[in-house]
Motif scaffolding. Structure first.
Motif, PDB file in Angstrom:
ATOM      1  N   ALA A 243       7.408 -13.577   1.336  1.00  0.00           N
ATOM      2  CA  ALA A 243       8.621 -14.068   0.675  1.00  0.00           C
ATOM      3  C   ALA A 243       8.269 -14.951  -0.519  1.00  0.00           C
ATOM      4  CB  ALA A 243       9.473 -14.839   1.676  1.00  0.00           C
ATOM      5  N   LEU A 244       7.245 -15.792  -0.336  1.00  0.00           N
ATOM      6  CA  LEU A 244       6.867 -16.688  -1.423  1.00  0.00           C
ATOM      7  C   LEU A 244       6.176 -15.935  -2.548  1.00  0.00           C
ATOM      8  CD1 LEU A 244       5.711 -19.730   0.693  1.00  0.00           C
ATOM      9  CD2 LEU A 244       7.629 -19.687  -0.887  1.00  0.00           C
ATOM     10  N   ASN A 245       5.346 -14.965  -2.176  1.00  0.00           N
ATOM     11  CA  ASN A 245       4.658 -14.167  -3.194  1.00  0.00           C
ATOM     12  C   ASN A 245       5.644 -13.377  -4.051  1.00  0.00           C
ATOM     13  OD1 ASN A 245       1.813 -14.541  -3.239  1.00  0.00           O
ATOM     14  ND2 ASN A 245       1.673 -13.601  -1.218  1.00  0.00           N
ATOM     15  N   ALA A 246       6.816 -13.083  -3.475  1.00  0.00           N
ATOM     16  CA  ALA A 246       7.811 -12.299  -4.198  1.00  0.00           C
ATOM     17  C   ALA A 246       8.560 -13.120  -5.241  1.00  0.00           C
ATOM     18  CB  ALA A 246       8.810 -11.690  -3.209  1.00  0.00           C
TER      19      ALA A 246
ATOM     20  N   ASN B  61       3.215 -25.359   7.539  1.00  0.00           N
ATOM     21  CA  ASN B  61       3.521 -25.606   6.141  1.00  0.00           C
ATOM     22  C   ASN B  61       2.990 -24.494   5.259  1.00  0.00           C
ATOM     23  OD1 ASN B  61       0.815 -26.115   5.514  1.00  0.00           O
ATOM     24  ND2 ASN B  61       1.038 -28.308   5.783  1.00  0.00           N
ATOM     25  N   ALA B  62       3.483 -24.503   4.041  1.00  0.00           N
ATOM     26  CA  ALA B  62       3.058 -23.528   3.051  1.00  0.00           C
ATOM     27  C   ALA B  62       2.578 -24.273   1.824  1.00  0.00           C
ATOM     28  CB  ALA B  62       4.228 -22.614   2.678  1.00  0.00           C
ATOM     29  N   THR B  63       1.384 -23.919   1.364  1.00  0.00           N
ATOM     30  CA  THR B  63       0.877 -24.480   0.125  1.00  0.00           C
ATOM     31  C   THR B  63       1.021 -23.401  -0.938  1.00  0.00           C
ATOM     32  OG1 THR B  63      -0.708 -25.758   1.407  1.00  0.00           O
ATOM     33  CG2 THR B  63      -1.094 -25.607  -0.968  1.00  0.00           C
ATOM     34  N   VAL B  64       1.727 -23.735  -1.989  1.00  0.00           N
ATOM     35  CA  VAL B  64       2.059 -22.745  -2.999  1.00  0.00           C
ATOM     36  C   VAL B  64       1.566 -23.211  -4.354  1.00  0.00           C
ATOM     37  CG1 VAL B  64       3.914 -21.387  -4.035  1.00  0.00           C
ATOM     38  CG2 VAL B  64       4.144 -22.209  -1.697  1.00  0.00           C
ATOM     39  N   GLU B  65       0.874 -22.319  -5.048  1.00  0.00           N
ATOM     40  CA  GLU B  65       0.492 -22.576  -6.425  1.00  0.00           C
ATOM     41  C   GLU B  65       1.418 -21.742  -7.289  1.00  0.00           C
ATOM     42  OE1 GLU B  65      -3.469 -21.379  -7.347  1.00  0.00           O
ATOM     43  OE2 GLU B  65      -3.454 -22.318  -9.318  1.00  0.00           O
ATOM     44  N   TYR B  66       2.065 -22.373  -8.244  1.00  0.00           N
ATOM     45  CA  TYR B  66       3.058 -21.665  -9.028  1.00  0.00           C
ATOM     46  C   TYR B  66       3.071 -22.154 -10.462  1.00  0.00           C
ATOM     47  CZ  TYR B  66       5.887 -25.880  -8.446  1.00  0.00           C
ATOM     48  OH  TYR B  66       6.340 -27.172  -8.471  1.00  0.00           O
TER      49      TYR B  66
ATOM     50  N   LEU C  14       8.074 -20.991 -14.642  1.00  0.00           N
ATOM     51  CA  LEU C  14       8.771 -19.811 -14.127  1.00  0.00           C
ATOM     52  C   LEU C  14       9.573 -20.067 -12.867  1.00  0.00           C
ATOM     53  CD1 LEU C  14       6.029 -17.096 -14.712  1.00  0.00           C
ATOM     54  CD2 LEU C  14       8.108 -17.455 -16.033  1.00  0.00           C
ATOM     55  N   THR C  15       9.176 -21.062 -12.101  1.00  0.00           N
ATOM     56  CA  THR C  15       9.908 -21.306 -10.855  1.00  0.00           C
ATOM     57  C   THR C  15       9.864 -22.786 -10.507  1.00  0.00           C
ATOM     58  OG1 THR C  15      10.241 -20.494  -8.610  1.00  0.00           O
ATOM     59  CG2 THR C  15       7.982 -20.914  -9.274  1.00  0.00           C
TER      60      THR C  15
ATOM     61  N   VAL D 121       5.015 -17.357  -8.787  1.00  0.00           N
ATOM     62  CA  VAL D 121       4.098 -17.793  -7.738  1.00  0.00           C
ATOM     63  C   VAL D 121       2.777 -17.051  -7.894  1.00  0.00           C
ATOM     64  CG1 VAL D 121       3.650 -17.771  -5.256  1.00  0.00           C
ATOM     65  CG2 VAL D 121       5.889 -18.456  -6.120  1.00  0.00           C
ATOM     66  N   VAL D 122       1.674 -17.788  -7.928  1.00  0.00           N
ATOM     67  CA  VAL D 122       0.381 -17.153  -8.124  1.00  0.00           C
ATOM     68  C   VAL D 122      -0.483 -17.168  -6.870  1.00  0.00           C
ATOM     69  CG1 VAL D 122       0.279 -17.457 -10.615  1.00  0.00           C
ATOM     70  CG2 VAL D 122      -0.535 -19.275  -9.138  1.00  0.00           C
ATOM     71  N   ASN D 123      -0.241 -18.118  -5.976  1.00  0.00           N
ATOM     72  CA  ASN D 123      -1.084 -18.186  -4.791  1.00  0.00           C
ATOM     73  C   ASN D 123      -0.321 -18.855  -3.649  1.00  0.00           C
ATOM     74  OD1 ASN D 123      -3.434 -17.720  -3.376  1.00  0.00           O
ATOM     75  ND2 ASN D 123      -4.407 -19.623  -4.006  1.00  0.00           N
ATOM     76  N   VAL D 124      -0.436 -18.284  -2.457  1.00  0.00           N
ATOM     77  CA  VAL D 124       0.272 -18.821  -1.299  1.00  0.00           C
ATOM     78  C   VAL D 124      -0.682 -18.938  -0.125  1.00  0.00           C
ATOM     79  CG1 VAL D 124       2.182 -18.478   0.317  1.00  0.00           C
ATOM     80  CG2 VAL D 124       2.421 -17.701  -2.035  1.00  0.00           C
ATOM     81  N   MET D 125      -0.680 -20.098   0.512  1.00  0.00           N
ATOM     82  CA  MET D 125      -1.425 -20.270   1.751  1.00  0.00           C
ATOM     83  C   MET D 125      -0.466 -20.830   2.795  1.00  0.00           C
ATOM     84  SD  MET D 125      -4.943 -21.928   0.347  1.00  0.00           S
ATOM     85  CE  MET D 125      -3.979 -22.654  -0.974  1.00  0.00           C
ATOM     86  N   VAL D 126      -0.219 -20.046   3.831  1.00  0.00           N
ATOM     87  CA  VAL D 126       0.690 -20.505   4.877  1.00  0.00           C
ATOM     88  C   VAL D 126      -0.128 -20.836   6.110  1.00  0.00           C
ATOM     89  CG1 VAL D 126       2.625 -19.891   6.369  1.00  0.00           C
ATOM     90  CG2 VAL D 126       2.624 -19.158   3.988  1.00  0.00           C
ATOM     91  N   SER D 127       0.089 -22.021   6.643  1.00  0.00           N
ATOM     92  CA  SER D 127      -0.589 -22.425   7.865  1.00  0.00           C
ATOM     93  C   SER D 127       0.396 -22.434   9.008  1.00  0.00           C
ATOM     94  CB  SER D 127      -1.208 -23.811   7.697  1.00  0.00           C
ATOM     95  OG  SER D 127      -1.650 -24.270   8.958  1.00  0.00           O
ATOM     96  N   LEU D 128       0.151 -21.562   9.982  1.00  0.00           N
ATOM     97  CA  LEU D 128       1.025 -21.493  11.155  1.00  0.00           C
ATOM     98  C   LEU D 128       0.863 -22.756  12.003  1.00  0.00           C
ATOM     99  CD1 LEU D 128       2.915 -19.815  12.970  1.00  0.00           C
ATOM    100  CD2 LEU D 128       0.883 -18.765  13.948  1.00  0.00           C
ATOM    101  N   SER D 129      -0.359 -23.225  12.166  1.00  0.00           N
ATOM    102  CA  SER D 129      -0.589 -24.377  13.033  1.00  0.00           C
ATOM    103  C   SER D 129      -0.068 -25.670  12.416  1.00  0.00           C
ATOM    104  CB  SER D 129      -2.075 -24.506  13.358  1.00  0.00           C
ATOM    105  OG  SER D 129      -2.849 -24.477  12.190  1.00  0.00           O
ATOM    106  N   ASP D 130      -0.155 -25.770  11.102  1.00  0.00           N
ATOM    107  CA  ASP D 130       0.358 -26.975  10.436  1.00  0.00           C
ATOM    108  C   ASP D 130       1.832 -26.849  10.072  1.00  0.00           C
ATOM    109  OD1 ASP D 130      -2.133 -28.060  10.611  1.00  0.00           O
ATOM    110  OD2 ASP D 130      -2.716 -27.534   8.573  1.00  0.00           O
TER     111      ASP D 130
END
Ligand SMILES: [Cu+2]
Length: 83
Positions: A23-26, A41-46, A50-51, A30-39
């Motif tokens: 969803a975030l990549n779409a 949270n989502a770390t997003v480089e954008y 543009l957004t 957005v150029v880079n997405v790292m989603v941590s299930l255990s934490d």
């Protein structure tokens, strides 16, 4: 480029985190997405031209997950991929 970290609620398995990643990549910009299930949270480089973090949050919500640690106080109705 900007980095932001967003709290994501409602993720219960790897399928959920990949849903959020997709969803975030779409989101345009957005150029880079790292989603941590255990934490949870989502770390997003954008590209901030543009957004915005608001749009990122909307994308997460549209995917069926919650955003932020202070969400509406109605929990345990997870709408993730595994119900
Ligand atoms: Cu899941």
């Amino acid at each position: 480029m900007q980095f932001t970290q967003i709290k994501v609620t409602g993720m219960t398995c790897g399928g959920c985190s990949s849903n959020v990643t997709k969803a975030l990549n779409a989101v345009n910009g957005v150029v880079n997405v790292m989603v941590s299930l255990s934490d949870a949270n989502a770390t997003v480089e954008y590209d901030e031209k543009l957004t915005t973090p608001e749009q990122l949050k909307v994308a997460i919500k549209e995917a069926g997950y919650g955003v932020g640690s202070i969400d509406t106080p109605q929990q345990s109705s997870s709408k993730g991929c595994c119900g």
